[in-house]
Motif scaffolding. Sequence first.
Motif, PDB file in Angstrom:
ATOM      1  N   MET A   1      45.254  42.426  34.495  1.00 16.23           N
ATOM      2  CA  MET A   1      46.652  42.565  34.891  1.00 16.23           C
ATOM      3  C   MET A   1      47.304  41.192  34.779  1.00 16.23           C
ATOM      4  SD  MET A   1      46.748  45.011  38.269  1.00 16.23           S
ATOM      5  CE  MET A   1      46.681  46.803  38.135  1.00 16.23           C
ATOM      6  N   THR A   2      48.490  41.149  34.190  1.00 15.20           N
ATOM      7  CA  THR A   2      49.188  39.882  33.998  1.00 15.20           C
ATOM      8  C   THR A   2      50.583  39.960  34.584  1.00 15.20           C
ATOM      9  OG1 THR A   2      47.975  39.360  31.970  1.00 15.20           O
ATOM     10  CG2 THR A   2      50.080  38.259  32.281  1.00 15.20           C
ATOM     11  N   ILE A   3      50.933  38.962  35.388  1.00  7.14           N
ATOM     12  CA  ILE A   3      52.301  38.849  35.885  1.00  7.14           C
ATOM     13  C   ILE A   3      53.006  37.763  35.084  1.00  7.14           C
ATOM     14  CG2 ILE A   3      51.787  39.687  38.201  1.00  7.14           C
ATOM     15  CD1 ILE A   3      51.736  36.796  39.170  1.00  7.14           C
ATOM     16  N   THR A   4      54.315  37.875  34.978  1.00 10.30           N
ATOM     17  CA  THR A   4      55.068  36.902  34.206  1.00 10.30           C
ATOM     18  C   THR A   4      55.783  35.915  35.118  1.00 10.30           C
ATOM     19  OG1 THR A   4      57.066  38.275  34.091  1.00 10.30           O
ATOM     20  CG2 THR A   4      55.434  38.538  32.325  1.00 10.30           C
ATOM     21  N   ALA A   5      56.054  34.744  34.557  1.00  6.14           N
ATOM     22  CA  ALA A   5      56.819  33.700  35.240  1.00  6.14           C
ATOM     23  C   ALA A   5      57.934  33.257  34.305  1.00  6.14           C
ATOM     24  CB  ALA A   5      55.924  32.505  35.567  1.00  6.14           C
ATOM     25  N   SER A   6      59.109  33.018  34.855  1.00  5.36           N
ATOM     26  CA  SER A   6      60.192  32.509  34.011  1.00  5.36           C
ATOM     27  C   SER A   6      59.889  31.095  33.525  1.00  5.36           C
ATOM     28  CB  SER A   6      61.505  32.497  34.794  1.00  5.36           C
ATOM     29  OG  SER A   6      61.486  31.470  35.772  1.00  5.36           O
TER      30      SER A   6
ATOM     31  N   LYS B   1      53.865  31.943  41.657  1.00  2.00           N
ATOM     32  CA  LYS B   1      52.974  32.769  40.827  1.00  2.00           C
ATOM     33  C   LYS B   1      51.570  32.796  41.415  1.00  2.00           C
ATOM     34  CE  LYS B   1      56.061  34.041  39.173  1.00  2.00           C
ATOM     35  NZ  LYS B   1      56.541  35.431  39.059  1.00  2.00           N
ATOM     36  N   GLY B   2      51.146  31.660  41.978  1.00  2.00           N
ATOM     37  CA  GLY B   2      49.844  31.633  42.631  1.00  2.00           C
ATOM     38  C   GLY B   2      49.795  32.592  43.808  1.00  2.00           C
ATOM     39  N   LEU B   3      50.848  32.587  44.616  1.00  2.00           N
ATOM     40  CA  LEU B   3      50.922  33.516  45.745  1.00  2.00           C
ATOM     41  C   LEU B   3      50.909  34.959  45.247  1.00  2.00           C
ATOM     42  CD1 LEU B   3      53.704  31.753  47.898  1.00  2.00           C
ATOM     43  CD2 LEU B   3      51.225  31.553  48.159  1.00  2.00           C
ATOM     44  N   GLU B   4      51.586  35.198  44.137  1.00  4.19           N
ATOM     45  CA  GLU B   4      51.659  36.561  43.605  1.00  4.19           C
ATOM     46  C   GLU B   4      50.324  37.030  43.037  1.00  4.19           C
ATOM     47  OE1 GLU B   4      54.972  36.453  40.939  1.00  4.19           O
ATOM     48  OE2 GLU B   4      56.440  36.354  42.570  1.00  4.19           O
ATOM     49  N   LEU B   5      49.520  36.113  42.497  1.00  9.65           N
ATOM     50  CA  LEU B   5      48.175  36.489  42.060  1.00  9.65           C
ATOM     51  C   LEU B   5      47.336  36.954  43.245  1.00  9.65           C
ATOM     52  CD1 LEU B   5      47.240  33.661  39.518  1.00  9.65           C
ATOM     53  CD2 LEU B   5      47.793  36.049  38.986  1.00  9.65           C
TER      54      LEU B   5
ATOM     55  N   HIS C   1      45.814  40.728  43.902  1.00 10.90           N
ATOM     56  CA  HIS C   1      44.393  40.933  44.200  1.00 10.90           C
ATOM     57  C   HIS C   1      44.214  41.943  45.331  1.00 10.90           C
ATOM     58  CE1 HIS C   1      40.316  40.158  45.566  1.00 10.90           C
ATOM     59  NE2 HIS C   1      40.773  39.642  46.703  1.00 10.90           N
ATOM     60  N   HIS C   2      45.006  41.816  46.374  1.00 10.99           N
ATOM     61  CA  HIS C   2      44.877  42.730  47.514  1.00 10.99           C
ATOM     62  C   HIS C   2      45.541  44.076  47.262  1.00 10.99           C
ATOM     63  CE1 HIS C   2      42.961  39.877  50.202  1.00 10.99           C
ATOM     64  NE2 HIS C   2      43.863  38.970  49.886  1.00 10.99           N
ATOM     65  N   LEU C   3      46.721  44.066  46.663  1.00 14.92           N
ATOM     66  CA  LEU C   3      47.441  45.323  46.441  1.00 14.92           C
ATOM     67  C   LEU C   3      46.674  46.284  45.547  1.00 14.92           C
ATOM     68  CD1 LEU C   3      51.159  44.213  45.928  1.00 14.92           C
ATOM     69  CD2 LEU C   3      50.315  45.741  47.726  1.00 14.92           C
TER      70      LEU C   3
ATOM     71  N   PRO D   1      39.765  38.513  41.032  1.00 14.09           N
ATOM     72  CA  PRO D   1      40.572  37.375  40.556  1.00 14.09           C
ATOM     73  C   PRO D   1      40.453  37.103  39.067  1.00 14.09           C
ATOM     74  CG  PRO D   1      39.541  36.821  42.649  1.00 14.09           C
ATOM     75  CD  PRO D   1      38.969  38.148  42.229  1.00 14.09           C
ATOM     76  N   ASP D   2      39.257  37.322  38.492  1.00 11.88           N
ATOM     77  CA  ASP D   2      39.092  36.991  37.076  1.00 11.88           C
ATOM     78  C   ASP D   2      39.718  38.031  36.147  1.00 11.88           C
ATOM     79  OD1 ASP D   2      37.290  39.054  37.368  1.00 11.88           O
ATOM     80  OD2 ASP D   2      35.523  37.909  36.791  1.00 11.88           O
ATOM     81  N   ARG D   3      40.288  39.091  36.732  1.00  9.15           N
ATOM     82  CA  ARG D   3      41.045  40.070  35.929  1.00  9.15           C
ATOM     83  C   ARG D   3      42.548  39.946  36.177  1.00  9.15           C
ATOM     84  NH1 ARG D   3      39.377  46.043  36.270  1.00  9.15           N
ATOM     85  NH2 ARG D   3      38.621  45.668  38.393  1.00  9.15           N
ATOM     86  N   LEU D   4      42.975  38.801  36.682  1.00  9.53           N
ATOM     87  CA  LEU D   4      44.388  38.545  36.937  1.00  9.53           C
ATOM     88  C   LEU D   4      44.827  37.310  36.164  1.00  9.53           C
ATOM     89  CD1 LEU D   4      44.446  39.146  40.794  1.00  9.53           C
ATOM     90  CD2 LEU D   4      45.599  40.558  39.081  1.00  9.53           C
TER      91      LEU D   4
END
Length: 392
Positions: free
Chosen positions: A169-174, A216-220, A224-226, A231-234
């Motif tokens: 899973m990947t989140i984006t950052a501006s 972004k670190g907080l969002e990772l 993880h919890h949601l 962690p290694d899949r984020l």
Amino acid sequence: MTLTVTILGATGSIGRSTTDLLAQHKERFRVGAVVGGRDAEALAKLARETGARFAALADEAAGPGLREALAGSGIACGAGEAAVLEAVGQEADIVVAAVSGAAGLKPTHAALRLGRTVALANKESLVCAGAAFMRDAARYNAKLLPVDSEHNALAQALGEGAVSDVAKMTITASGGPFRTWSTERIAAATPAEAAAHPTWSMGMKINIDSASLMNKGLELIEAHHLFAIEPDRLDVIVHPQSIVHGLVYWRDGAVTAGLAMPDMRVPIAHCLGLGERLTIERGRPLDLAAAGSLTFEAADEARFPCLRIARAALAQGGAAPTVMNAANEIAVAAFIRGEIPFYGISDLVERACTEFASRYARAPDDVEEALAIDAHVRAWSAEALPRMRAAG
């Protein structure tokens, strides 16, 4: 059926976006309670406009001002921690938890313990006490719905799919205001420059977290919890246009993504709709032809060490994220006051993580323990600041 909504952090950016949506769908929603920080005038105005039945401020000293501002309205009110918890205890179908920082833990957890559906915009709840929150959500049959645009996009992209079928899973950052800046230029940045986010307006503290990529670190950690994913899949990828918010990479090579214009009403509407789609008036539909091109680049953890520190805290587990968040809140406040340079934020956070690495190896059992760790680390961090300044 009319649903009752309580808004924690009602006068902030998420709160204002929420009340805008509720006003557009008056036939579907009513406001039960609104909670703010210390701005009595703003909260009273909001309570009157939304027809809330109860209003509370976290700052007890602001209570007289709130009572005066609500005089004759028939809206009950209070101030201080007890009043905030009283607001949470009001009857509600959905609680929008948008209090910023560790201050949001108690009221958000109180809503969860009541078995409410919680639209979660307070990422620190899961950063500081994620294991306890997820355990208690299951225990009290509460629902946690992600309001952060990245996690909401991941939830929609995941759909009914199994996390076991997800490769990543990947989140984006501006990329924030410093995406193209050199290390030397970032080091000399002012608070005003750090707060000048190119896409979102989220308040001073969150904007600065975005500039450092700590957000972004907080969002990772939150992801993880949601999603109960390792962690290694984020991962994080920088996407300056802020149109793609989250991507799910499946083990068969397919990728699904959540796209929308950068408008927080989109994920809020998804949460409030409880499975139904709400129309957003004055919303900007996504026009990919007009957008032209969407670009992506790797996150640079050398120029943005807060992201590296957050990844390490997530990998370490235990109370490391709790420690990291507490130190970060102290460091960001010091930067805003002009007491430390921009990279002083990551310096203080990393020192705190090292200092408490073995002392708080176990994850907090509950919110009270998380807040005790938070208080201890804040006190240590405040005492460490003068030593950092003296050392240059």
